[in-house]
Design a protein around this motif. Structure first.
Motif, PDB file in Angstrom:
ATOM      1  N   HIS A 141       0.845  -1.203   0.000  1.00 34.34           N
ATOM      2  CA  HIS A 141       0.000   0.000   0.000  1.00 34.34           C
ATOM      3  C   HIS A 141       0.879   1.251   0.000  1.00 34.34           C
ATOM      4  O   HIS A 141       1.949   1.280   0.616  1.00 34.34           O
ATOM      5  CB  HIS A 141      -0.945  -0.006   1.200  1.00 34.34           C
ATOM      6  CG  HIS A 141      -2.233  -0.730   0.942  1.00 34.34           C
ATOM      7  ND1 HIS A 141      -3.306  -0.672   1.788  1.00 34.34           N
ATOM      8  CD2 HIS A 141      -2.624  -1.527  -0.092  1.00 34.34           C
ATOM      9  CE1 HIS A 141      -4.306  -1.397   1.303  1.00 34.34           C
ATOM     10  NE2 HIS A 141      -3.908  -1.934   0.161  1.00 34.34           N
ATOM     11  N   SER A 142       0.363   2.292  -0.665  1.00 36.28           N
ATOM     12  CA  SER A 142       1.199   3.479  -0.950  1.00 36.28           C
ATOM     13  C   SER A 142       1.715   4.192   0.297  1.00 36.28           C
ATOM     14  O   SER A 142       2.852   4.678   0.316  1.00 36.28           O
ATOM     15  CB  SER A 142       0.423   4.466  -1.825  1.00 36.28           C
ATOM     16  OG  SER A 142      -0.709   4.975  -1.131  1.00 36.28           O
ATOM     17  N   GLU A 143       0.904   4.257   1.368  1.00 33.91           N
ATOM     18  CA  GLU A 143       1.368   4.984   2.560  1.00 33.91           C
ATOM     19  C   GLU A 143       2.536   4.283   3.237  1.00 33.91           C
ATOM     20  O   GLU A 143       3.411   4.934   3.821  1.00 33.91           O
ATOM     21  CB  GLU A 143       0.215   5.230   3.555  1.00 33.91           C
ATOM     22  CG  GLU A 143      -0.543   4.016   3.994  1.00 33.91           C
ATOM     23  CD  GLU A 143      -1.766   3.735   3.144  1.00 33.91           C
ATOM     24  OE1 GLU A 143      -2.861   3.632   3.712  1.00 33.91           O
ATOM     25  OE2 GLU A 143      -1.621   3.590   1.917  1.00 33.91           O
ATOM     26  N   ARG A 144       2.578   2.957   3.142  1.00 33.93           N
ATOM     27  CA  ARG A 144       3.708   2.220   3.724  1.00 33.93           C
ATOM     28  C   ARG A 144       4.991   2.491   2.938  1.00 33.93           C
ATOM     29  O   ARG A 144       6.058   2.665   3.517  1.00 33.93           O
ATOM     30  CB  ARG A 144       3.421   0.712   3.714  1.00 33.93           C
ATOM     31  CG  ARG A 144       2.184   0.345   4.499  1.00 33.93           C
ATOM     32  CD  ARG A 144       2.108  -1.155   4.680  1.00 33.93           C
ATOM     33  NE  ARG A 144       0.759  -1.555   5.014  1.00 33.93           N
ATOM     34  CZ  ARG A 144       0.430  -2.747   5.462  1.00 33.93           C
ATOM     35  NH1 ARG A 144       1.347  -3.665   5.638  1.00 33.93           N
ATOM     36  NH2 ARG A 144      -0.824  -3.032   5.742  1.00 33.93           N
ATOM     37  N   LEU A 145       4.860   2.532   1.608  1.00 34.54           N
ATOM     38  CA  LEU A 145       6.024   2.821   0.755  1.00 34.54           C
ATOM     39  C   LEU A 145       6.569   4.220   1.063  1.00 34.54           C
ATOM     40  O   LEU A 145       7.774   4.422   1.170  1.00 34.54           O
ATOM     41  CB  LEU A 145       5.642   2.713  -0.721  1.00 34.54           C
ATOM     42  CG  LEU A 145       5.086   1.365  -1.207  1.00 34.54           C
ATOM     43  CD1 LEU A 145       4.635   1.473  -2.661  1.00 34.54           C
ATOM     44  CD2 LEU A 145       6.128   0.263  -1.065  1.00 34.54           C
ATOM     45  N   ALA A 146       5.627   5.184   1.194  1.00 35.67           N
ATOM     46  CA  ALA A 146       6.037   6.570   1.467  1.00 35.67           C
ATOM     47  C   ALA A 146       6.719   6.691   2.830  1.00 35.67           C
ATOM     48  O   ALA A 146       7.735   7.374   2.970  1.00 35.67           O
ATOM     49  CB  ALA A 146       4.819   7.491   1.391  1.00 35.67           C
ATOM     50  N   VAL A 147       6.169   6.014   3.840  1.00 34.75           N
ATOM     51  CA  VAL A 147       6.758   6.070   5.180  1.00 34.75           C
ATOM     52  C   VAL A 147       8.143   5.426   5.181  1.00 34.75           C
ATOM     53  O   VAL A 147       9.093   5.970   5.760  1.00 34.75           O
ATOM     54  CB  VAL A 147       5.831   5.393   6.216  1.00 34.75           C
ATOM     55  CG1 VAL A 147       6.575   5.161   7.526  1.00 34.75           C
ATOM     56  CG2 VAL A 147       4.610   6.265   6.473  1.00 34.75           C
ATOM     57  N   ALA A 148       8.266   4.272   4.522  1.00 36.96           N
ATOM     58  CA  ALA A 148       9.566   3.595   4.458  1.00 36.96           C
ATOM     59  C   ALA A 148      10.599   4.493   3.777  1.00 36.96           C
ATOM     60  O   ALA A 148      11.742   4.623   4.248  1.00 36.96           O
ATOM     61  CB  ALA A 148       9.428   2.275   3.704  1.00 36.96           C
ATOM     62  N   TYR A 149      10.187   5.149   2.687  1.00 37.03           N
ATOM     63  CA  TYR A 149      11.075   6.074   1.978  1.00 37.03           C
ATOM     64  C   TYR A 149      11.491   7.221   2.912  1.00 37.03           C
ATOM     65  O   TYR A 149      12.653   7.622   2.957  1.00 37.03           O
ATOM     66  CB  TYR A 149      10.368   6.609   0.732  1.00 37.03           C
ATOM     67  CG  TYR A 149      11.202   7.559  -0.092  1.00 37.03           C
ATOM     68  CD1 TYR A 149      12.186   7.083  -0.957  1.00 37.03           C
ATOM     69  CD2 TYR A 149      11.007   8.938  -0.005  1.00 37.03           C
ATOM     70  CE1 TYR A 149      12.953   7.962  -1.719  1.00 37.03           C
ATOM     71  CE2 TYR A 149      11.765   9.823  -0.744  1.00 37.03           C
ATOM     72  CZ  TYR A 149      12.744   9.327  -1.608  1.00 37.03           C
ATOM     73  OH  TYR A 149      13.508  10.189  -2.355  1.00 37.03           O
ATOM     74  N   GLY A 150      10.505   7.736   3.671  1.00 40.43           N
ATOM     75  CA  GLY A 150      10.789   8.812   4.612  1.00 40.43           C
ATOM     76  C   GLY A 150      11.777   8.393   5.689  1.00 40.43           C
ATOM     77  O   GLY A 150      12.688   9.144   6.036  1.00 40.43           O
ATOM     78  N   LEU A 151      11.609   7.182   6.200  1.00 42.83           N
ATOM     79  CA  LEU A 151      12.536   6.681   7.219  1.00 42.83           C
ATOM     80  C   LEU A 151      13.952   6.531   6.676  1.00 42.83           C
ATOM     81  O   LEU A 151      14.934   6.743   7.389  1.00 42.83           O
ATOM     82  CB  LEU A 151      12.038   5.327   7.753  1.00 42.83           C
ATOM     83  CG  LEU A 151      10.758   5.373   8.604  1.00 42.83           C
ATOM     84  CD1 LEU A 151      10.210   3.970   8.822  1.00 42.83           C
ATOM     85  CD2 LEU A 151      11.015   6.063   9.941  1.00 42.83           C
ATOM     86  N   LEU A 152      14.049   6.188   5.390  1.00 47.73           N
ATOM     87  CA  LEU A 152      15.364   6.005   4.768  1.00 47.73           C
ATOM     88  C   LEU A 152      16.043   7.334   4.424  1.00 47.73           C
ATOM     89  O   LEU A 152      17.260   7.448   4.480  1.00 47.73           O
ATOM     90  CB  LEU A 152      15.236   5.155   3.496  1.00 47.73           C
ATOM     91  CG  LEU A 152      14.880   3.671   3.700  1.00 47.73           C
ATOM     92  CD1 LEU A 152      14.426   3.061   2.376  1.00 47.73           C
ATOM     93  CD2 LEU A 152      16.078   2.908   4.265  1.00 47.73           C
ATOM     94  N   LYS A 153      15.232   8.343   4.058  1.00 43.66           N
ATOM     95  CA  LYS A 153      15.801   9.577   3.497  1.00 43.66           C
ATOM     96  C   LYS A 153      15.768  10.786   4.434  1.00 43.66           C
ATOM     97  O   LYS A 153      16.601  11.681   4.306  1.00 43.66           O
ATOM     98  CB  LYS A 153      15.049   9.936   2.211  1.00 43.66           C
ATOM     99  CG  LYS A 153      15.243   8.943   1.070  1.00 43.66           C
ATOM    100  CD  LYS A 153      16.551   9.174   0.328  1.00 43.66           C
ATOM    101  CE  LYS A 153      16.454  10.406  -0.562  1.00 43.66           C
ATOM    102  NZ  LYS A 153      17.659  10.586  -1.386  1.00 43.66           N
ATOM    103  N   ALA A 154      14.779  10.837   5.332  1.00 42.73           N
ATOM    104  CA  ALA A 154      14.613  12.049   6.151  1.00 42.73           C
ATOM    105  C   ALA A 154      15.689  12.145   7.221  1.00 42.73           C
ATOM    106  O   ALA A 154      16.282  11.148   7.630  1.00 42.73           O
ATOM    107  CB  ALA A 154      13.231  12.060   6.789  1.00 42.73           C
ATOM    108  N   VAL A 155      15.890  13.378   7.674  1.00 39.39           N
ATOM    109  CA  VAL A 155      16.835  13.608   8.776  1.00 39.39           C
ATOM    110  C   VAL A 155      16.303  12.890  10.016  1.00 39.39           C
ATOM    111  O   VAL A 155      15.120  13.028  10.351  1.00 39.39           O
ATOM    112  CB  VAL A 155      16.972  15.128   9.061  1.00 39.39           C
ATOM    113  CG1 VAL A 155      17.861  15.374  10.273  1.00 39.39           C
ATOM    114  CG2 VAL A 155      17.501  15.845   7.831  1.00 39.39           C
ATOM    115  N   PRO A 156      17.144  12.097  10.684  1.00 39.16           N
ATOM    116  CA  PRO A 156      16.685  11.347  11.873  1.00 39.16           C
ATOM    117  C   PRO A 156      16.016  12.267  12.892  1.00 39.16           C
ATOM    118  O   PRO A 156      16.500  13.363  13.179  1.00 39.16           O
ATOM    119  CB  PRO A 156      17.972  10.738  12.435  1.00 39.16           C
ATOM    120  CG  PRO A 156      18.874  10.621  11.250  1.00 39.16           C
ATOM    121  CD  PRO A 156      18.568  11.798  10.386  1.00 39.16           C
ATOM    122  N   GLY A 157      14.874  11.808  13.397  1.00 44.79           N
ATOM    123  CA  GLY A 157      14.163  12.568  14.424  1.00 44.79           C
ATOM    124  C   GLY A 157      13.128  13.531  13.909  1.00 44.79           C
ATOM    125  O   GLY A 157      12.297  14.029  14.674  1.00 44.79           O
TER     126      GLY A 157
END
Length: 610
Positions: free
Chosen positions: A542-558
């Motif tokens: 599902h798209s929201e899981r993909l987006a969250v996983a991408y965010g966890l990989l790319k966003a600044v921690p925290g």
């Protein structure tokens, strides 16, 4: 002082909008006994109208022994400026019946403008019919007003027919027609007309950009705004900025919204009331309620829109007590709430179960503020009652609605029946909903669940068949996420992303950890007839899981991960996002088609009811 000298002084007051100087001159005219001579009374009337001194304008108008069409045009226009178009139209018959006068082109223009303000096209056509039979039938000012009226009433073809009949088209006519096409969603017609206009000024650009934002073409509006800036158009009026801020809100593009906010500050419009209101709304809709509050509290002046924007924002983000406290402050500040304010308040009450407060607000809205409840008010009120276990009262309210309830309000009551295991009422509401042929796929999932819990397998089968047929109509689910200037969109089942392997591996790790913590996939929302394992695989992508996983990989921690989804978050993804927020110790904010979800430490701000 001669009459001509007084007239010159009064004309200066009109240009400078200096009502107090005009009143002093009026007093001198009364002392000298010439206040009703020549053009003086009409000039005074015009000044009072333009300066918003309606009571003074009325008093003078009633004193005039000989009123002419100019007097009538001035008093009617004064009521339009005071946002009293109904009074404008109700006064007009006196011009004919009491003063024995026929309307001139200025009076016709005032009447058409009043119809435009009310959106009353039927009355507008009656005024147009009288205009066509008058000696002023070729007047281009009246025709421009008609173009504006038809455009505002959503009839761009009628507007264009009048537009084509204008011999000398003014900037006003071009702007009204461009706006009419743009706000009706006729993008190519609007842009084509804009390219033809000889008046490519700020107002023409604003008409095009604002109209496109209103019709849901926010991305196109942004590109045109960039073009406008490249053309070097001087933003001497901030309305276009308000529209672009609104586009950021609709698209939920926080980083772009911040850039526009920076431009607003650079141009010196950050203290403008309606720009500040738009910024409060934008930050709230872009999931940054803290910045919305900062802007609101920094405003030197606030109107009903300011208060309503922050109240609705707080309510949508699950901050009910805050929304209600803001309402009390609003009332204490002497600001009268409007229809939208009460939608926000009832919404806030429904999400924390404040039944007594909700009942009191619903009653106050009708009795204290004379606001007739709309479908939105009834939907929020029924939702409040049903969520809190008052199912019979909720059904009685629903059945008392003086107009046809929509699918959403019935689905809201059915959801509450399911949660509270009231099978008898649930089946009755489900049967009603099924017979009304609902259009929202999520309603069919709800119906299937209700019938399944009652072991009504024939009905489940019927709903499932309907669901299968609906699959072609169902909008594809997608979720978007932003980092700075980068924006990514993920579609359900997408496997072509450059980082698909990293995303898959992270989701797999999270899935294993969630199962250790008790996660069991809820496959009820998967419509296809397939094996359990395949259903779980569909949920996994599902798209929201993909987006969250991408965010966890790319966003600044925290940092907070902000997702926008075009559809309602399914039950299984809602559970998964709660688990992820706990496992990864990250706050995740999701704006879906229904509301805002703040996932933090394994909990959601919606209290699992959305």
């Amino acid at each position: 002082m001669l009459i001509s000298q007084y007239l010159h002084q009064l004309q200066l007051c009109a240009r400078r909008k200096a009502p107090f100087t005009a009143k002093k001159l009026h007093a001198q005219l009364i002392k000298t006994g010439i206040e009703l001579h020549g053009p003086l009374p009409n000039t005074l009337l015009n000044i009072y109208g333009k300066c918003g001194l309606l009571q003074d304008a009325h008093h003078l108008f009633d004193q005039m022994p000989h009123r002419d069409p100019v007097s009538w045009a001035s008093i009617l226009t004064a009521h339009n400026h005071a946002n009293l178009p109904r009074t404008t139209l109700s006064m007009f018959p006196r011009m004919i019946m009491v003063d024995g006068l026929e309307p001139d082109h200025f009076v016709f223009a005032s009447l058409v403008n009043a119809c435009a303000c009310l959106g009353d096209v039927r009355l507008g056509k009656q005024v147009q019919a009288r205009f066509l039979l008058s000696p002023f039938v070729e007047d281009d000012v009246v025709k421009s007003s008609l173009v504006d009226m038809y455009a505002k009433c959503g009839l761009p073809d009628d507007a264009y027919a009048v537009f084509c009949s204008i011999s000398m088209r003014s900037s006003v006519a071009w702007t009204a027609m461009i706006s009419g096409f743009a706000r009706s969603g006729r993008k190519s017609d609007a842009i084509g007309l804009f390219q033809r206009t000889p008046f490519k000024n700020l107002f023409a650009w604003t008409a095009l950009i604002s109209g496109l934002v209103q019709s849901g073409n926010g991305v196109d509006a942004f590109y045109l705004f960039v073009d406008m800036r490249r053309e070097g158009i001087d933003i001497v009026d901030p309305l276009v900025l308000s529209s672009i801020v609104g586009a950021c809100a609709n698209l939920a593009v926080l980083e772009l919204g911040k850039q526009v906010h920076g431009l607003v500050i650079a141009l010196g419009y950050d203290s403008c009331l309606y720009i500040s209101n738009a910024l409060v709304d934008m930050y709230a809709k872009c999931s940054d309620i803290s910045t919305a509050k900062d802007i609101f509290h920094g405003m030197l002046r606030r109107d009903v829109v300011s208060w309503t924007s922050i109240i609705v924002g707080a309510a949508q983000h699950g901050r009910a007590e805050e929304a209600l406290a803001l309402y009390d402050q609003m009332v204490n500040a002497g600001i009268k709430p409007n229809e939208v304010t009460f939608v926000g308040l009832l919404y806030a009450c429904s999400h924390v179960g404040l039944v007594s407060k909700g009942r009191a607000l619903f009653k106050s809205m009708i009795e204290d503020y004379r606001i007739s409840p709309s479908l939105q008010h009834y939907t929020c009120f029924v939702d409040l009652l049903s969520r809190s276990g008052h199912l019979d009262e909720a059904e009685n309210v629903l059945n008392s609605i003086p107009f046809e309830p929509d699918e959403a309000i019935w689905a809201s009551l059915l959801t509450a029946c399911k949660h509270q295991k009231n099978t008898e009422m649930g089946i009755r509401i489900a049967n009603h909903l099924l017979n009304s042929k609902p259009e929202d796929p999520s309603t069919y999932i709800l119906l299937s669940n209700v019938y399944a819990s009652a072991s009504m397998w024939e009905n489940v089968s019927k709903v499932r068949k309907l669901m299968t047929g609906m699959e072609v109509k169902k909008k594809p689910g997608y979720s978007s996420i932003e980092f700075g200037k980068e924006s990514q969109v993920f579609y359900a089942g997408e496997t072509s992303h450059p980082m698909k392997d990293e995303i898959f591996n992270l989701l797999k790790e999270l899935d294993a950890e969630m199962r250790k913590r008790g996660y069991v996939p809820d496959t009820i929302s998967v419509l296809h007839d397939m094996e359990q394992q395949e259903k779980e695989r569909q949920l996994f992508w599902h798209s929201e899981r993909l987006a969250v996983a991408y965010g966890l990989l790319k966003a600044v921690p925290g940092t907070v991960i902000r997702i926008v989804k075009n559809l309602r978050v399914c039950g299984d993804c809602h559970t998964v996002l709660k688990f992820i927020s706990s496992i990864m110790k990250r706050e995740i904010v999701v704006r879906d088609a229904n509301r805002y979800h703040h996932f933090k430490e394994g909990k959601c701000s919606c209290n699992d009811f959305w």
